[in-house]
Scaffold this active site. Structure first.
Site, short mmCIF file in Angstrom:
data_model
loop_
_atom_site.label_atom_id
_atom_site.label_comp_id
_atom_site.label_asym_id
_atom_site.label_seq_id
_atom_site.Cartn_x
_atom_site.Cartn_y
_atom_site.Cartn_z
N GLU A 355 40.63 35.25 34.48
CA GLU A 355 41.31 37.37 34.35
C GLU A 355 43.08 36.70 34.33
O GLU A 355 43.83 37.48 33.85
CB GLU A 355 41.65 38.17 35.47
CG GLU A 355 41.50 39.36 35.72
CD GLU A 355 40.96 40.31 36.48
OE1 GLU A 355 40.26 41.16 36.17
OE2 GLU A 355 41.29 40.19 37.49
N HIS A 386 18.71 22.29 35.64
CA HIS A 386 18.11 23.00 35.08
C HIS A 386 17.72 23.81 34.06
O HIS A 386 16.55 24.75 33.48
CB HIS A 386 16.24 23.18 36.34
CG HIS A 386 16.38 21.62 37.16
ND1 HIS A 386 15.69 20.57 36.64
CD2 HIS A 386 16.82 21.98 37.78
CE1 HIS A 386 15.24 20.12 37.66
NE2 HIS A 386 16.03 20.41 38.53
N LYS A 513 39.29 50.67 31.02
CA LYS A 513 39.04 51.40 31.86
C LYS A 513 39.00 53.37 31.80
O LYS A 513 38.80 53.80 32.04
CB LYS A 513 39.92 50.91 33.07
CG LYS A 513 39.60 50.28 33.90
CD LYS A 513 40.91 49.87 35.38
CE LYS A 513 40.37 48.79 35.67
NZ LYS A 513 41.31 48.92 37.03
O1 F6P Z 1 39.96 45.38 36.82
C1 F6P Z 1 40.22 44.34 37.23
C2 F6P Z 1 40.78 44.44 38.39
O2 F6P Z 1 41.76 44.99 38.17
C3 F6P Z 1 40.93 43.10 39.37
O3 F6P Z 1 42.27 42.59 38.90
C4 F6P Z 1 41.09 43.82 40.72
O4 F6P Z 1 40.19 42.65 41.47
C5 F6P Z 1 39.32 44.67 40.59
O5 F6P Z 1 40.11 45.33 39.03
C6 F6P Z 1 39.62 45.34 41.59
O6 F6P Z 1 40.79 46.51 41.38
P1 F6P Z 1 41.00 47.19 42.25
O7 F6P Z 1 41.29 46.23 44.33
O8 F6P Z 1 42.68 47.63 42.79
O9 F6P Z 1 40.45 48.24 43.02
#
Ligand code: F6P
Length: 548
Positions: A355, A386, A513
Site C-alpha cells: 500500500e 510444504h 470505495k
Molecule cells: O482502504 C485502505 C485503508 O485506507 C488503509 O490505508 C487503512 O489502514 C484502512 O483502509 C482502514 O482505514 P481506517 O482506519 O480509516 O478505517
C-alpha cells in the site's frame, strides 16, 4: 530526469552486466570467504545478514551512491522533523513521534505532549478494564474485547497480539481479545454466537471513522447489544471505545467523549500500531509492555538516523530490495518467519509495503519508467516449505526471500514436561530456516558430492542462485518486535526515496470505495446499469438469485 537515467542507476546497470550477470551466489562465496563478516549487522536484539544476496562490496558501494544521489539523508531528516513529506495530502508522516520517549529531542514539543496525553488516557482505560472497574450494562466486568477495524486498524494490533501472547500480563488472564475486519459479516456472525452482551466491549478502530467495513460491523454490534440494553447511552458508554483521528465522527456515531482515544492525520493507517490503535496490545501485555514495544521501535529509529550507511539496517534492507527488483529483475518477494507467533507478520507487511510503494506515478505526478514495489507474500516458513517453496526452488522466476527467526524460545512458561521437547522443536525450525536459505543459494550443490551424484534426472536438480536475507532476533519480545516493525517501515521509506514516490498516501484504494457504493445501490435497483456487459450480467444474476 528519471532516476533510471541517473548516473548512479546507470552505473549499477553497468556493474550488473559486467560483474554480476555471469556470477552466481556459490561463485561469490568461493571468491570471498568472509562475506558474512562483511555483510551482516547487529542492532540491539536484531541481526541482519545480507551475505546471501547476489552482491559484492562494489555493488554495495554503488547502491549507497544511489541513496546519496537521491538525497536520502535529507529525506530522513524531513521524516523525523515532521516536514510535510506526504506531499499529495500536504502533511507530515510522524509515526516516529509516537514512539519517541517523552523527553526525547526527536519529537516536537506540542506533538510529544499530545502523544503522551493520549497514551495516558489509553493507560487509564486499560487500567479500568484490567482492574475490572469497567463494567458492562448489568454491572459485570468485561471478559471479551472485540477490535473492529480493517487494514492498518486491524493488521498491526492483531499481528502483535498473536506474536506477544506469551507476554500476557496477570491482569489480563481472564480477558479474551478478538479481531473482526471482514465486511461480509462472517466473522461477526460466528463470534457473536459465543459472546455475552453483559461482558463484551467493542473497540471501534478507524482512523477516518468512515470505513464502511468497520462501520457495518459496528452497526451489527450495536444492534446485537440493543437486544439486551434499552438505554442507548448505557449501551454506548459501557460497551464502545473509539480510536480515531476524527473525534467529530466518533461523537456523531455515539462514542462517549470519555471513551474516545485520539491520534492524528499525520499518522498513516498502516503506521498507526504505535498509536492508540495499539490499545488491544496494551490490554494484552500491559501499558509497560506496550512502552517496551515502542522503545524497540525507537531504538531502530535511532539506529536509522545515526548508523553509518554501510552498517545501517533499514538502508541495507531497502537497497538489496532495489537491487533484486530493479537490477536482477526479481519477480516476487517472500517473507518467511520461522515462528508460529509471527503468523500474521506477512499479511501486516503486505499492507505496509504494497500500500505504501505500490505506485506507478512519482512525487511530481509523472509516470515512472522502472518497477516499484514487488509482489510480496509470505507464510510461516516451515508451512511455506510444504506449500509454495517448490516455486522458489525450481520455478522459472527469479525471487527473493526474507527469513526471520528468534534464536531462543521455550526457556519458561511451557506445559509441564514439554520444555526440552519444545526447545528441540524450536531447534528444528531454526535448522529448516538455515537449510532453506542454503538450498536457495547453492541449489543441489548444498549436498555432498556422493549425494549429488545420485540426482540423475533434471527434475531432481535445484539450480539455486536465489538471493535471501536472514534476520535473527535473540528472542521475540515486545522490544524486538518493535525493532522489527520499525526496521521494515524504514526499509519502505528508503525504497520510496529511491523510487521518488510518496509512500504515505493510497489513492488507488479510494476509487474502489466509490465504485462499491454505486454497485451497492445497483444490487437493489434493477434500473441501475453500468453499460458494460460483465458487471451488468453479474448484477442480473445476483438479483435473480436473491429474488428466487
Ligand atoms: O482502504 C485502505 C485503508 O485506507 C488503509 O490505508 C487503512 O489502514 C484502512 O483502509 C482502514 O482505514 P481506517 O482506519 O480509516 O478505517
Amino acid at each position: 530526469m528519471s532516476v533510471s537515467q541517473s548516473p548512479a542507476w546507470v552505473a549499477l546497470e553497468q556493474h550488473y552486466r559486467s560483474e554480476l550477470q555471469q556470477r552466481t551466489l556459490p561463485q561469490l562465496f568461493d571468491q570471498q570467504s568472509d562475506r558474512y563478516q562483511q555483510f551482516s549487522v547487529v542492532a540491539d536484539q536484531l541481526l541482519l545478514d545480507i551475505s546471501k544476496q547476489r552482491i559484492t562490496s562494489q555493488t554495495l558501494t554503488l547502491l549507497l551512491q544511489l541513496a546519496e544521489q537521491q538525497g536520502l539523508s535529507r529525506w530522513i531528516g524531513d521524516l523525523f522533523s515532521g516536514a510535510p513529506i506526504n506531499s499529495s495530502e500536504g502533511r507530515a508522516a510522524l509515526h516516529t513521534a509516537l514512539r519517541a520517549a517523552p523527553n526525547s529531542t526527536a519529537s516536537d514539543d506540542r506533538v510529544a505532549v499530545d502523544v503522551q496525553a493520549n497514551l495516558e488516557k489509553m493507560a487509564g482505560l486499560v487500567e479500568r478494564i484490567h482492574r475490572q472497574q469497567w463494567r458492562g450494562y448489568s454491572g459485570k466486568p468485561i471478559t471479551d474485547v472485540v477490535n473492529l477495524g480493517v487494514g492498518g486498524s486491524d493488521l498491526g494490533p492483531q499481528m502483535a497480539c498473536h506474536a506477544l501472547e506469551e507476554f500476557r500480563v496477570e491482569d489480563a488472564q481472564q480477558l479474551r481479545l478478538h479481531f473482526v475486519s471482514s465486511i461480509d459479516g462472517s466473522q461477526m456472525a460466528e463470534l457473536l454466537k459465543h459472546l455475552n452482551q453483559e461482558t463484551t466491549l467493542f473497540i471501534l478502530s478507524s482512523k477516518s471513522f468512515t470505513t464502511i467495513d468497520t462501520l457495518a460491523n459496528a452497526d451489527t454490534a450495536k444492534r446485537w447489544l440493543a437486544q439486551k440494553v434499552e438505554n442507548r447511552q448505557v449501551l454506548l458508554s459501557q460497551h464502545f471505545i473509539g480510536c480515531s483521528a476524527s473525534p467529530a465522527k466518533m461523537s456523531e456515531w455515539g462514542i462517549a467523549e470519555s471513551n474516545q482515544l485520539l491520534f492524528w492525520d499525520w499518522v498513516g493507517g498502516r503506521y498507526s500500531v504505535w498509536s492508540v490503535i495499539g490499545l488491544p496490545i496494551a490490554l494484552l501485555i500491559g501499558v509497560e509492555g506496550f512502552r517496551r514495544f515502542l522503545a524497540g521501535a525507537e531504538s531502530m529509529d535511532n539506529h536509522f538516523r545515526t548508523a553509518s550507511p554501510a552498517k545501517n539496517m533499514p538502508l541495507l534492507l531497502g537497497l538489496v530490495g532495489i537491487w533484486n527488483h530493479n537490477f536482477l529483475h526479481s519477480r516476487g518477494h517472500a517473507v518467511l518467519p520461522y515462528d508460529g507467533r509471527l503468523k500474521y507478520f506477512p499479511s501486516y507487511l503486505t499492507q505496509l509495503e504494497m500500500e505504501s510503494n505500490g505506485k506507478s506515478v512519482n512525487r511530481d505526478g509523472k509516470r515512472v519508467d522502472y518497477d516499484t514495489c514487488p509482489i510480496i507474500w509470505g507464510e510461516v516458513g516451515s508451512n511455506a516449505q510444504h506449500a509454495f517453496d517448490q516455486l522458489l526452488h525450481q520455478g522459472t522466476q527469479p525471487v527473493s526471500c526474507d527469513f526471520i527467526a528468534p534464536v531462543l524460545r521455550y526457556r519458561s512458561g511451557t506445559a509441564e514436561g514439554t520444555g526440552e521437547q519444545l526447545q528441540a522443536q524450536q531447534q528444528l525450525a531454526l535448522a529448516n530456516c538455515l537449510a532453506q536459505s542454503r538450498v536457495l543459494m547453492f541449489g543441489d550443490r548444498a549436498l555432498d558430492d556422493a549425494s549429488r551424484a545420485k540426482l540423475s534426472r533434471n527434475d531432481q536438480r535445484y539450480p539455486g542462485n536465489q538471493p535471501s536475507t536472514t534476520l535473527l532476533m535473540d528472542e521475540l519480545t515486545p522490544f524486538s518486535l518493535g525493532q522489527l516493525l520499525a526496521l521494515y517501515e524504514h526499509k519502505v521509506f528508503v525504497q520510496s526515496v529511491i523510487w521518488e514516490i510518496n509512500p504515505f498516501d493510497q489513492w488507488g484504494v479510494e476509487l474502489g470505495k466509490q465504485i462499491a457504493n454505486q454497485a451497492g445501490m445497483a444490487i437493489d435497483d434493477p434500473q441501475c446499469r453500468f453499460d458494460e456487459s460483465s458487471t451488468d450480467g453479474l448484477l442480473d444474476f445476483i438479483r435473480s438469485v436473491r429474488h428466487q
